[in-house]
Design an enzyme around this catalytic site. Structure first.
Site, PDB file in Angstrom:
ATOM      1  N   GLY A 134      -3.707   8.804   5.753  1.00  0.00           N
ATOM      2  CA  GLY A 134      -4.185   7.586   5.105  1.00  0.00           C
ATOM      3  C   GLY A 134      -5.104   7.883   3.942  1.00  0.00           C
ATOM      4  O   GLY A 134      -5.892   7.037   3.530  1.00  0.00           O
ATOM      5  N   GLY A 152      -3.283  11.436  -0.943  1.00  0.00           N
ATOM      6  CA  GLY A 152      -1.871  11.786  -1.084  1.00  0.00           C
ATOM      7  C   GLY A 152      -0.965  10.789  -0.361  1.00  0.00           C
ATOM      8  O   GLY A 152       0.115  10.446  -0.854  1.00  0.00           O
ATOM      9  N   PHE A 189      -6.344   7.840  12.141  1.00  0.00           N
ATOM     10  CA  PHE A 189      -7.777   8.057  11.914  1.00  0.00           C
ATOM     11  C   PHE A 189      -8.535   6.727  11.976  1.00  0.00           C
ATOM     12  O   PHE A 189      -8.272   5.813  11.191  1.00  0.00           O
ATOM     13  CB  PHE A 189      -7.969   8.708  10.540  1.00  0.00           C
ATOM     14  CG  PHE A 189      -9.389   9.090  10.236  1.00  0.00           C
ATOM     15  CD1 PHE A 189     -10.119   9.875  11.114  1.00  0.00           C
ATOM     16  CD2 PHE A 189      -9.985   8.681   9.054  1.00  0.00           C
ATOM     17  CE1 PHE A 189     -11.423  10.240  10.830  1.00  0.00           C
ATOM     18  CE2 PHE A 189     -11.284   9.037   8.755  1.00  0.00           C
ATOM     19  CZ  PHE A 189     -12.010   9.818   9.642  1.00  0.00           C
ATOM     20  N   GLU A 237      -8.220   3.108  10.118  1.00  0.00           N
ATOM     21  CA  GLU A 237      -7.638   3.189   8.785  1.00  0.00           C
ATOM     22  C   GLU A 237      -6.369   2.338   8.619  1.00  0.00           C
ATOM     23  O   GLU A 237      -6.193   1.653   7.603  1.00  0.00           O
ATOM     24  CB  GLU A 237      -7.314   4.654   8.499  1.00  0.00           C
ATOM     25  CG  GLU A 237      -7.396   5.056   7.077  1.00  0.00           C
ATOM     26  CD  GLU A 237      -7.411   6.578   6.942  1.00  0.00           C
ATOM     27  OE1 GLU A 237      -8.331   7.089   6.311  1.00  0.00           O
ATOM     28  OE2 GLU A 237      -6.494   7.250   7.462  1.00  0.00           O
ATOM     29  N   HIS A 248      -9.174  27.562  -3.930  1.00  0.00           N
ATOM     30  CA  HIS A 248     -10.457  26.912  -3.609  1.00  0.00           C
ATOM     31  C   HIS A 248     -11.479  27.933  -3.117  1.00  0.00           C
ATOM     32  O   HIS A 248     -12.643  27.906  -3.520  1.00  0.00           O
ATOM     33  CB  HIS A 248     -10.272  25.851  -2.517  1.00  0.00           C
ATOM     34  CG  HIS A 248      -9.438  24.677  -2.943  1.00  0.00           C
ATOM     35  ND1 HIS A 248      -8.857  23.818  -2.049  1.00  0.00           N
ATOM     36  CD2 HIS A 248      -9.109  24.212  -4.172  1.00  0.00           C
ATOM     37  CE1 HIS A 248      -8.189  22.875  -2.704  1.00  0.00           C
ATOM     38  NE2 HIS A 248      -8.322  23.097  -3.993  1.00  0.00           N
TER      39      HIS A 248
HETATM   40  P1  NAI Z   1      -7.785  13.230   1.990  1.00  0.00           P
HETATM   41  O1  NAI Z   1      -9.037  14.026   1.912  1.00  0.00           O
HETATM   42  O2  NAI Z   1      -7.690  11.998   1.164  1.00  0.00           O
HETATM   43  O3  NAI Z   1      -7.503  12.879   3.494  1.00  0.00           O
HETATM   44  C1  NAI Z   1      -8.330  12.028   4.120  1.00  0.00           C
HETATM   45  C2  NAI Z   1      -7.518  11.460   5.244  1.00  0.00           C
HETATM   46  O4  NAI Z   1      -7.349  12.453   6.268  1.00  0.00           O
HETATM   47  C3  NAI Z   1      -8.206  10.312   5.874  1.00  0.00           C
HETATM   48  O5  NAI Z   1      -7.919   9.166   5.121  1.00  0.00           O
HETATM   49  C4  NAI Z   1      -7.568  10.346   7.250  1.00  0.00           C
HETATM   50  O6  NAI Z   1      -6.284   9.766   7.216  1.00  0.00           O
HETATM   51  C5  NAI Z   1      -7.392  11.822   7.519  1.00  0.00           C
HETATM   52  N1  NAI Z   1      -8.521  12.365   8.261  1.00  0.00           N
HETATM   53  C6  NAI Z   1      -9.692  12.764   7.760  1.00  0.00           C
HETATM   54  N2  NAI Z   1     -10.497  13.202   8.735  1.00  0.00           N
HETATM   55  C7  NAI Z   1      -9.795  13.083   9.872  1.00  0.00           C
HETATM   56  C8  NAI Z   1     -10.077  13.372  11.225  1.00  0.00           C
HETATM   57  N3  NAI Z   1     -11.232  13.886  11.592  1.00  0.00           N
HETATM   58  N4  NAI Z   1      -9.125  13.111  12.123  1.00  0.00           N
HETATM   59  C9  NAI Z   1      -7.940  12.599  11.754  1.00  0.00           C
HETATM   60  N5  NAI Z   1      -7.613  12.298  10.487  1.00  0.00           N
HETATM   61  C10 NAI Z   1      -8.532  12.540   9.573  1.00  0.00           C
HETATM   62  O7  NAI Z   1      -6.552  14.184   1.776  1.00  0.00           O
HETATM   63  P2  NAI Z   1      -5.580  14.181   0.549  1.00  0.00           P
HETATM   64  O8  NAI Z   1      -6.369  14.296  -0.690  1.00  0.00           O
HETATM   65  O9  NAI Z   1      -4.599  13.109   0.723  1.00  0.00           O
HETATM   66  O10 NAI Z   1      -4.860  15.574   0.779  1.00  0.00           O
HETATM   67  C11 NAI Z   1      -3.839  15.742   1.749  1.00  0.00           C
HETATM   68  C12 NAI Z   1      -3.528  17.209   1.774  1.00  0.00           C
HETATM   69  O11 NAI Z   1      -3.121  17.617   0.460  1.00  0.00           O
HETATM   70  C13 NAI Z   1      -4.722  18.082   2.134  1.00  0.00           C
HETATM   71  O12 NAI Z   1      -4.246  19.140   2.889  1.00  0.00           O
HETATM   72  C14 NAI Z   1      -5.228  18.559   0.788  1.00  0.00           C
HETATM   73  O13 NAI Z   1      -5.895  19.798   0.886  1.00  0.00           O
HETATM   74  C15 NAI Z   1      -3.941  18.681   0.006  1.00  0.00           C
HETATM   75  N6  NAI Z   1      -4.080  18.552  -1.449  1.00  0.00           N
HETATM   76  C16 NAI Z   1      -4.706  17.465  -1.981  1.00  0.00           C
HETATM   77  C17 NAI Z   1      -4.798  17.325  -3.350  1.00  0.00           C
HETATM   78  C18 NAI Z   1      -5.396  16.108  -3.974  1.00  0.00           C
HETATM   79  O14 NAI Z   1      -5.495  16.046  -5.204  1.00  0.00           O
HETATM   80  N7  NAI Z   1      -5.781  15.103  -3.231  1.00  0.00           N
HETATM   81  C19 NAI Z   1      -4.256  18.353  -4.259  1.00  0.00           C
HETATM   82  C20 NAI Z   1      -3.587  19.430  -3.600  1.00  0.00           C
HETATM   83  C21 NAI Z   1      -3.522  19.503  -2.236  1.00  0.00           C
END
Ligand code: NAI
Length: 395
Positions: free
Chosen positions: A10, A13, A35, A38, A214
């Protein structure tokens, strides 16, 4: 028949994928977030609004995808049955609970996609799914297709940059996948980026690029930090220095050496998808990188990285301090470097630079992964190192 796309997560991405996939009427899009509240918050937000994704097109014009995903839920009974592809777009530390939730409802022929799965994604899948894994096709990418950030929860998200090429690897289960995995993910993402898949799935575990990028940048900027707040969050990529680029290059060299050692012992494992980080950057961003003269200049001059900053915490007394609780440590060490190091240990490759980053990272986390030169610390249960699953040889 529409393509049934289930998106897990959620965050940033998940918002982008849900919005782009739902903008194509040939896709039926469901989202599952486990989560907190959400799923409820996101559903509520969409009652009064569409999901809008802002991006800059190749012609320089500001554009939007506007759509509404069909279903947002926290209930696997509703979300999973009938899905063609199930896409993980959630940080790796949350994956185990998703595999557990999926397991009772997974059907042979489904395709699970890691976007990114991060390192050891398939080890965890086999461990949790057990026999159910046999009928499932696993398709992992080593990163996310975009850099993106939510602007307003559930309603609006911005794409900072697209990758031009998006490379993954597929391992089919004993059952033919219900849909062509590559065509299905391309249909979900739209024309940009262009997806390809080749090489063994293990190559994606080894080239989980964020983990090494990173970690090298965080170490370079903060390993000798004096503890005093700095004025503002430093630019993450544009502010990278030569020492960090050199460290990144050496770490990447160690990953290539691990792949070479695996291939030398197992000629049937195709690890042609494991490359040095400079080559991976050129593959991902052939158009966005303005200066290709060195790894440092590639990182500093990549349009897709512009403006991204170090994770920081605001100090009451002014200024900011590095946020060592961020996923740049808590995801990239246990679901990246520790997995790489564990594989290196099995194939006998010496990795002094990866070791240095793990020792620094585990110190910040207050955890023990690498102890006396071995992946045997008391906290390996929270990682996806092969040692945690008692894999000792063939991966
Ligand atoms: P994000 O940081 O936005 O994810 C947050 C989400 O993760 C929350 O909304 C929730 O759904 C879940 N979450 C967080 N803590 C949690 C917990 N304790 N238990 C269960 N669920 C939990 O992640 P994002 O930015 O969408 O990234 C997704 C993946 O892509 C990650 O592995 C990130 O490293 C990778 N990535 C992200 C980039 C970006 O620009 N956002 C770029 C390249 C890779």
């Amino acid at each position: 028949m529409p393509l049934k796309v289930l998106i897990l997560g959620g965050g940033n991405g998940a918002h982008v994928l849900a919005g782009i996939a739902a903008s194509n009427p040939e896709n039926e899009v469901r989202v599952m977030s486990l989560f907190q509240d959400e799923a409820e918050r996101w559903s509520k937000a969409l009652e009064s609004s569409d999901l809008v994704i802002d991006y800059t097109d190749k012609d320089g014009k500001e554009k939007q995808f506007v759509s509404k995903p069909g279903l947002i839920t926290n209930d696997p009974k509703v979300a999973v049955p009938g899905s063609d592809i199930i896409v993980f777009v959630v940080p790796a530390f949350a994956h185990a609970q998703y595999w557990e939730a999926l397991k009772p409802h997974m059907e042979p022929g489904m395709v699970a996609i890691g976007m990114p799965g991060a390192a050891g994604w398939e080890f965890q899948a086999y461990n949790i799914l057990g026999d159910k894994a046999k009928g499932i096709t696993l398709f992992n990418f080593n990163t996310l297709p975009w850099n993106c950030r939510i602007k307003e929860y559930g309603k609006r998200v911005g794409i900072v940059g697209f990758k031009d090429n998006f490379v993954g690897a597929i391992r089919k289960g004993s059952m033919e996948p219900k849909v062509d995995p590559l065509k299905a993910i391309q249909q979900s993402l739209g024309p940009r980026p262009v997806c390809t898949a080749y090489g063994d799935l293990l190559g994606m575990t080894l080239t989980h690029t964020n983990a090494i990028i990173h970690s090298a940048i965080m170490y370079g900027r903060w390993h000798d930090w004096d503890g005093k707040p700095v004025r503002e969050a430093p630019l993450f990529y544009q502010g990278m220095d030569q020492a960090s680029a050199d460290l990144l290059s050496r770490v990447s060299g160690e990953i290539v050496a691990i792949a070479t050692a695996i291939s030398a012992k197992n000629a049937d494992i195709d690890l042609s998808n494991v490359k040095h980080i400079s080559d991976i950057m050129l593959e991902f961003y052939p158009e966005d990188i303005k200066d290709k003269s060195s790894l440092l200049r590639m990182m500093q001059s990549n349009k897709a990285f512009e403006g991204l900053r170090h994770p920081v915490i605001n100090n009451d007394g002014g200024g900011v301090s590095p946020d060592f609780t961020s996923r740049y440590i808590w995801e990239d060490v246990p679901f990246g470097l520790v997995v790489h190091r564990g594989i290196a240990e099995i194939v006998g490759v010496h990795t002094p630079n990866i070791d240095k980053l793990i020792i620094w990272g585990q110190g910040l986390m207050g955890k023990e992964f690498l102890v006396d030169g071995k992946i045997k610390g008391k906290d390996i249960g929270m990682t996806r190192a092969p040692q945690r699953y008692l894999f000792k040889s063939r991966l």
